[in-house]
Design a protein around this motif. Structure first.
Motif, PDB file in Angstrom:
ATOM      1  N   ALA A 217      41.480  32.623  25.771  1.00 60.67           N
ATOM      2  CA  ALA A 217      40.985  33.732  26.577  1.00 60.67           C
ATOM      3  C   ALA A 217      41.880  33.939  27.795  1.00 60.67           C
ATOM      4  O   ALA A 217      42.330  32.975  28.430  1.00 60.67           O
ATOM      5  CB  ALA A 217      39.553  33.460  27.016  1.00 60.67           C
ATOM      6  N   GLN A 218      42.145  35.206  28.081  1.00 57.55           N
ATOM      7  CA  GLN A 218      43.016  35.550  29.200  1.00 57.55           C
ATOM      8  C   GLN A 218      42.375  36.621  30.070  1.00 57.55           C
ATOM      9  O   GLN A 218      41.520  37.378  29.612  1.00 57.55           O
ATOM     10  CB  GLN A 218      44.369  36.077  28.700  1.00 57.55           C
ATOM     11  N   VAL A 219      42.825  36.657  31.324  1.00 53.53           N
ATOM     12  CA  VAL A 219      42.470  37.740  32.232  1.00 53.53           C
ATOM     13  C   VAL A 219      43.751  38.230  32.888  1.00 53.53           C
ATOM     14  O   VAL A 219      44.723  37.479  33.035  1.00 53.53           O
ATOM     15  CB  VAL A 219      41.464  37.299  33.323  1.00 53.53           C
ATOM     16  N   LEU A 220      43.752  39.493  33.256  1.00 57.02           N
ATOM     17  CA  LEU A 220      44.882  40.064  33.983  1.00 57.02           C
ATOM     18  C   LEU A 220      44.589  39.913  35.464  1.00 57.02           C
ATOM     19  O   LEU A 220      43.757  40.634  36.020  1.00 57.02           O
ATOM     20  CB  LEU A 220      45.060  41.538  33.606  1.00 57.02           C
ATOM     21  N   ALA A 221      45.259  38.971  36.106  1.00 53.77           N
ATOM     22  CA  ALA A 221      44.901  38.642  37.483  1.00 53.77           C
ATOM     23  C   ALA A 221      46.083  38.014  38.200  1.00 53.77           C
ATOM     24  O   ALA A 221      47.101  37.666  37.593  1.00 53.77           O
ATOM     25  CB  ALA A 221      43.705  37.691  37.504  1.00 53.77           C
ATOM     26  N   ASP A 222      45.907  37.859  39.513  1.00 55.93           N
ATOM     27  CA  ASP A 222      46.844  37.121  40.337  1.00 55.93           C
ATOM     28  C   ASP A 222      46.482  35.639  40.221  1.00 55.93           C
ATOM     29  O   ASP A 222      45.392  35.238  40.635  1.00 55.93           O
ATOM     30  CB  ASP A 222      46.736  37.591  41.794  1.00 55.93           C
ATOM     31  N   PRO A 223      47.357  34.805  39.646  1.00 53.59           N
ATOM     32  CA  PRO A 223      46.967  33.397  39.408  1.00 53.59           C
ATOM     33  C   PRO A 223      46.569  32.660  40.681  1.00 53.59           C
ATOM     34  O   PRO A 223      45.596  31.899  40.677  1.00 53.59           O
ATOM     35  CB  PRO A 223      48.236  32.793  38.776  1.00 53.59           C
ATOM     36  N   ALA A 224      47.302  32.875  41.766  1.00 52.80           N
ATOM     37  CA  ALA A 224      46.999  32.155  43.003  1.00 52.80           C
ATOM     38  C   ALA A 224      45.645  32.564  43.561  1.00 52.80           C
ATOM     39  O   ALA A 224      44.833  31.716  43.972  1.00 52.80           O
ATOM     40  CB  ALA A 224      48.097  32.405  44.039  1.00 52.80           C
ATOM     41  N   ARG A 225      45.362  33.880  43.569  1.00 50.16           N
ATOM     42  CA  ARG A 225      44.090  34.349  44.116  1.00 50.16           C
ATOM     43  C   ARG A 225      42.925  33.910  43.240  1.00 50.16           C
ATOM     44  O   ARG A 225      41.866  33.514  43.734  1.00 50.16           O
ATOM     45  CB  ARG A 225      44.109  35.871  44.246  1.00 50.16           C
ATOM     46  N   LEU A 226      43.102  33.996  41.930  1.00 52.76           N
ATOM     47  CA  LEU A 226      42.007  33.597  41.042  1.00 52.76           C
ATOM     48  C   LEU A 226      41.772  32.091  41.096  1.00 52.76           C
ATOM     49  O   LEU A 226      40.625  31.633  41.028  1.00 52.76           O
ATOM     50  CB  LEU A 226      42.318  34.039  39.615  1.00 52.76           C
ATOM     51  N   HIS A 227      42.832  31.314  41.260  1.00 55.60           N
ATOM     52  CA  HIS A 227      42.665  29.874  41.433  1.00 55.60           C
ATOM     53  C   HIS A 227      41.886  29.584  42.712  1.00 55.60           C
ATOM     54  O   HIS A 227      41.035  28.683  42.754  1.00 55.60           O
ATOM     55  CB  HIS A 227      44.033  29.191  41.482  1.00 55.60           C
ATOM     56  N   GLN A 228      42.163  30.363  43.751  1.00 57.45           N
ATOM     57  CA  GLN A 228      41.425  30.207  45.004  1.00 57.45           C
ATOM     58  C   GLN A 228      39.939  30.483  44.797  1.00 57.45           C
ATOM     59  O   GLN A 228      39.080  29.778  45.342  1.00 57.45           O
ATOM     60  CB  GLN A 228      42.003  31.148  46.050  1.00 57.45           C
ATOM     61  N   VAL A 229      39.620  31.505  44.000  1.00 54.13           N
ATOM     62  CA  VAL A 229      38.220  31.828  43.722  1.00 54.13           C
ATOM     63  C   VAL A 229      37.528  30.657  43.034  1.00 54.13           C
ATOM     64  O   VAL A 229      36.459  30.197  43.450  1.00 54.13           O
ATOM     65  CB  VAL A 229      38.131  33.098  42.853  1.00 54.13           C
ATOM     66  N   VAL A 230      38.142  30.165  41.953  1.00 56.84           N
ATOM     67  CA  VAL A 230      37.527  29.071  41.193  1.00 56.84           C
ATOM     68  C   VAL A 230      37.412  27.818  42.050  1.00 56.84           C
ATOM     69  O   VAL A 230      36.389  27.119  42.016  1.00 56.84           O
ATOM     70  CB  VAL A 230      38.329  28.800  39.912  1.00 56.84           C
ATOM     71  N   ALA A 231      38.440  27.522  42.843  1.00 54.73           N
ATOM     72  CA  ALA A 231      38.390  26.333  43.698  1.00 54.73           C
ATOM     73  C   ALA A 231      37.262  26.435  44.722  1.00 54.73           C
ATOM     74  O   ALA A 231      36.546  25.447  44.972  1.00 54.73           O
ATOM     75  CB  ALA A 231      39.736  26.147  44.398  1.00 54.73           C
ATOM     76  N   ASN A 232      37.067  27.599  45.307  1.00 57.55           N
ATOM     77  CA  ASN A 232      35.977  27.776  46.272  1.00 57.55           C
ATOM     78  C   ASN A 232      34.616  27.625  45.607  1.00 57.55           C
ATOM     79  O   ASN A 232      33.700  27.019  46.173  1.00 57.55           O
ATOM     80  CB  ASN A 232      36.086  29.147  46.937  1.00 57.55           C
ATOM     81  N   LEU A 233      34.469  28.180  44.407  1.00 58.74           N
ATOM     82  CA  LEU A 233      33.188  28.060  43.698  1.00 58.74           C
ATOM     83  C   LEU A 233      32.909  26.612  43.318  1.00 58.74           C
ATOM     84  O   LEU A 233      31.764  26.141  43.417  1.00 58.74           O
ATOM     85  CB  LEU A 233      33.190  28.945  42.456  1.00 58.74           C
TER      86      LEU A 233
END
Length: 338
Positions: A217-233
């Motif tokens: 599964a993939q998403v079209l996203a900014d890897p750094a920003r999305l990693h920040q989201v998951v890390a915060n959650l």
């Protein structure tokens, strides 16, 4: 009584005012000279006084908003944002008064947020600075040797200060509103795996369970920003989970969209607080929700998700708190997962 309030143009009001005053003066002059047969020296002053009276009646309310605007602007220059301007007319002056009142409310809200920001940041800085001071004082006074056991708590407090600085920098980017996104296809399995590995380094007594469907599964996203989201959650879920608890991370792509969910086993968030906890410096009402953290993680996560055109929500869960991230999905990579 404001007889001209229904008129929507200041020009029309002034025209009506001049016409009414002239008509009143002319009528008074005609009555005085032709009907009452007064001398002109008596009729003309009476006509002028009657015209002034009509002007005062009709002009009542036309200039009072301007005087209130002047007083409110002077008060606002002194820092008083609580002043409001009352306007019942629908002309340009009334619109200006309503616009000023709206601006005053916005400035009052911004000023309150600024004071809250200073208070919260000061509160968050106090604890690690005090802890660092205690460790350093003990080392200088010889109470405790400057070994690994003594410096490890100091390192933890420095890391906490670093996290706070990073969050404040992200907050400044949010307010600036100019953050470029470098979108590319991102495999959810790799992204979640890296974020979980980083969360495990925090040393909290929780277990992480990860499920990604499908595996490529993939998403079209900014890897750094999305990693920040998951890390915060993940950090939020780990802090609110009980010792020995399980944090479940699921990700799936369905119907042209991707959903990533993080579920903890903490006390959960009441429905009445679910929207507020996504705001900056907001925390839940439970004791565990008030322990640790800066109250910025979820707000920054929501900002990063919305940058991608997605949505972060607090969902219903039988136990604990579940946070859902909905994002647009990218096309599957050719040849399957690497």
């Amino acid at each position: 009584m404001r007889p001209l309030d229904r008129l929507t143009s200041i020009k029309v009001k002034l025209g009506v005012l001049v016409a009414a005053s002239c008509a009143a003066a002319s009528f008074a002059t005609w009555v005085g000279l032709a009907v009452l047969e007064w001398w002109p020296r008596y009729a003309l002053p009476v006509a002028v006084l009657l015209a002034l009276g009509v002007t005062q009646v009709l002009a009542h309310g036309m200039t009072s908003p301007l005087r209130e605007l002047t007083a409110a602007a002077r008060a606002m220059a002194r820092g008083d944002h609580a002043r409001r301007v009352t306007a019942t007319s629908r002309d340009e002056v009334g619109e200006a008064a309503r616009a000023f009142t709206h601006m005053a409310r916005q400035l009052e809200q911004v000023d309150a947020e600024r004071r809250e920001l200073v208070a919260n940041v000061s509160h968050e800085l106090r604890t690690p600075v005090a802890a660092l001071r205690a460790v350093l004082e003990n080392a200088v006074d010889g109470v405790a040797p400057a070994g690994p056991d003594a410096l490890r708590p100091a390192l933890a407090q420095v890391e906490r200060l670093g996290d706070l600085v990073d969050e404040l920098l992200d907050l400044s980017r949010v307010d600036a509103g100019a953050v470029p996104l470098h979108r590319e296809p991102v495999r959810l399995a790799d992204l979640v795996g890296a974020a979980v590995d980083g969360a495990r380094l925090a040393g909290r007594d929780v277990t992480y369970e990860v499920r990604v469907e499908p595996a490529d599964a993939q998403v079209l996203a900014d890897p750094a920003r999305l990693h920040q989201v998951v890390a915060n959650l993940l950090d939020n879920a780990a802090r609110h989970s009980p010792p020995g608890g399980v944090v479940t991370v699921t990700a799936a792509v369905r119907d042209g969209g991707a959903r990533l969910s993080v579920l903890d086993q903490g006390p959960g968030i009441p429905p009445s607080e679910r929207e507020r906890v996504l705001e900056r410096f907001a925390r839940g009402s439970s004791a565990s929700a008030r322990d640790g953290g800066t109250g910025l993680g979820l707000a920054i996560a929501r900002w990063a998700v919305e940058l991608h055109g997605g949505r972060l929500t607090v969902a219903d869960a039988p136990r604990g708190c579940r946070l859902d991230v909905d994002l647009p999905a990218a096309a599957p990579a050719r040849g399957g997962a690497a």
